[in-house]
Enzyme design. Structure first.
Site, PDB file in Angstrom:
ATOM      1  CE1 TYR A 143      34.158  32.766  36.301  1.00  0.00           C
ATOM      2  CE2 TYR A 143      33.752  33.012  38.808  1.00  0.00           C
ATOM      3  CZ  TYR A 143      34.044  32.327  37.557  1.00  0.00           C
ATOM      4  OH  TYR A 143      34.175  30.780  37.635  1.00  0.00           O
ATOM      5  CG  ASP A 240      27.828  36.047  42.434  1.00  0.00           C
ATOM      6  OD1 ASP A 240      28.077  35.732  43.753  1.00  0.00           O
ATOM      7  OD2 ASP A 240      28.098  35.595  41.504  1.00  0.00           O
TER       8      ASP A 240
HETATM    9  C1  LIG Z   1      33.984  32.225  42.553  1.00  0.00           C
HETATM   10  C2  LIG Z   1      32.525  32.809  42.278  1.00  0.00           C
HETATM   11  C3  LIG Z   1      31.559  31.881  41.724  1.00  0.00           C
HETATM   12  C4  LIG Z   1      31.470  30.483  41.265  1.00  0.00           C
HETATM   13  O1  LIG Z   1      31.809  29.770  42.641  1.00  0.00           O
HETATM   14  P1  LIG Z   1      32.436  28.335  42.560  1.00  0.00           P
HETATM   15  O2  LIG Z   1      32.397  27.883  43.915  1.00  0.00           O
HETATM   16  O3  LIG Z   1      33.652  28.396  42.059  1.00  0.00           O
HETATM   17  O4  LIG Z   1      31.430  27.420  41.634  1.00  0.00           O
HETATM   18  C5  LIG Z   1      30.381  32.608  41.399  1.00  0.00           C
HETATM   19  N1  LIG Z   1      30.309  34.132  41.491  1.00  0.00           N
HETATM   20  C6  LIG Z   1      31.369  34.877  42.022  1.00  0.00           C
HETATM   21  C7  LIG Z   1      31.248  36.292  42.141  1.00  0.00           C
HETATM   22  C8  LIG Z   1      32.694  34.083  42.329  1.00  0.00           C
HETATM   23  O5  LIG Z   1      33.595  34.876  42.523  1.00  0.00           O
END
Ligand SMILES: *Cc1c(COP(=O)(O)O)cnc(C)c1O
Length: 418
Positions: A143, A240
């Site tokens: 995600y 990420d």
């Molecule tokens: C929540 C999340 C996102 C997106 O962040 P937002 O601030 O909701 O746009 C991206 N990557 C990971 C791993 C996340 O948990």
């Protein structure tokens, strides 16, 4: 406004929810420490830390002060051609904390936007000499956010690909590692890189914990292998850390479990201690040089880039974290999840129980009825938001021993009642 809750039900969208036929929502009046005060006067322990963000809990004096002090100077000023101390000090603090090879910072306004920026960096990096490197490789169950580029690297089945097919860039996917079983995933990744390396700009991964795609944990050895493969096939590695950063997994950043460095790293969520939306993309000097090699610059620039209020509170949040015994606190939460949730393993309908850092997960065999589980948890004094087959928690690090055992007990009791 008197009937604002019913106005909400008629007019206001909530995340991934119907606006025409809305499910239950609970009004929150205030929040303090690790608890939320509901409109009916109940106080409940927030096991979600507002989706990974509120690591210090709510109404934190140090963070409130940081916002008010900055508010008296300026709430915002554009970042194009201007700069300010909160942004620069935050950039410097982030670079001190992050893996040493990361030397440049781009401030974005949310996690999804940070992922877009990271993908753009990777594409622009190869533009000058190898413009055919335009695809992204990732693992299933990921995600990375809800904007188009980010959606394209989310899990192709549980993500939103089917709704937007034809509109999303077509990326490459391999099996995800599962717990200690990572060799198969690494072999598949090696073979895709062998066959398609010439058209792959970057690999993107959530390090060690795959969050919203299924709360899956995997062995750090997989990350080390991916780093080697990226180097061997001339592909950038984007990590990420939006969910995992700032101590959630027991290390400041989850990539530290593997002892590797990405070329590009995204942070967000807990960056401001949950006070407001801010994210950042950190990149190596080599990435920055590559992006600009063809005489181009990175083509992104949000209106609220490096918002001074958000940067000030982020700096205060990081300082508060660093001056706290956060490793001890996270370790104590991990231990409580391990001890307290273990009994669920034998409960009917439970597929798996796992904990890592301040994350505790009960995975059921069947999807859970979210609102009925939620009501049961609320009646025990706990706020959680289960999804799919998962009942899980990632509470503020500062919750008290009593709040922690209330949370763990409520989770265990609810699972035994199902
Ligand atoms: C929540 C999340 C996102 C997106 O962040 P937002 O601030 O909701 O746009 C991206 N990557 C990971 C791993 C996340 O948990």
């Amino acid at each position: 406004m008197k009937d604002w809750v019913s106005f909400d039900r008629r007019h206001v969208w909530h995340p991934y929810a119907s606006v025409l036929n809305p499910g239950p929502v609970h009004a929150v009046r205030s929040a303090r420490g690790a608890s939320l005060e509901l409109a009916d006067g109940r106080w409940v322990v927030d096991g979600m830390a507002s989706w990974w963000c509120a690591i210090h809990g709510y109404n934190v004096p140090e963070l409130n002060d940081a916002v008010s002090r900055q508010l008296e100077r300026m709430a915002h000023v554009m970042f194009g051609g201007l700069t300010h101390e909160p942004a620069v000090r935050l950039a410097s603090r982030l670079l001190e904390l992050a893996p040493a090879g990361l030397q440049h910072v781009f401030f974005a306004d949310s996690g999804s936007v940070a992922v877009e920026v990271a993908l753009k960096m990777a594409l622009q990096f190869w533009q000058p000499g190898q413009a055919e490197k335009r695809r992204i490789l990732t693992i299933r169950h990921g995600y990375h956010g809800d904007t188009f580029g980010a959606m394209s690297v989310c899990d192709p089945v549980t993500g939103m690909h089917h709704l937007f097919s034809g509109m999303l860039p077509r990326q490459l996917f391999v099996a995800a590692p599962a717990g200690q079983q990572w060799e198969h995933a690494a072999e598949e990744m090696a073979s895709v890189l062998g066959a398609h390396g010439h058209e792959i700009a970057a690999v993107i991964l959530e390090p060690v914990v795959q969050g919203a795609g299924g709360m899956r944990f995997y062995a750090p050895a997989f990350l080390r292998q991916v780093r080697r493969l990226c180097d061997a096939h001339d592909v950038l590695l984007i990590l990420d850390e939006i969910a995992t950063g700032f101590g959630r997994t027991g290390r400041m950043f989850a990539c530290e479990h593997a002892g590797i460095e990405p070329d590009i790293m995204c942070v967000g969520k807990a960056l401001t201690g949950g006070y407001m939306s801010l994210a950042a993309v950190l990149a190596s000097h080599e990435v920055a040089r590559g992006v600009e090699a063809g005489g181009q610059v990175l083509m992104h620039g949000p209106t609220f880039m490096a918002n001074p209020l958000a940067c000030s509170v982020a700096l205060a949040s990081i300082d508060l974290l660093l001056s706290s015994p956060w490793q001890e606190r996270v370790g104590r939460i991990e231990q409580a999840f391990r001890d307290g949730l273990e009994s669920c393993r034998s409960a009917r309908g439970v597929a798996d129980v796992r904990a890592l850092g301040a994350i505790g997960v009960i995975e059921m065999k069947q999807p859970v009825d979210v609102s009925s589980v939620q009501e049961r948890l609320l009646s025990k004094g706990v706020w959680l938001r289960p999804f799919g087959r998962l009942i899980y928690a990632m509470p503020p690090y500062v919750l008290s021993d009593q709040e922690l055992s209330l949370l763990v007990q409520a989770m265990a009791e609810v699972v035994h009642e199902l």
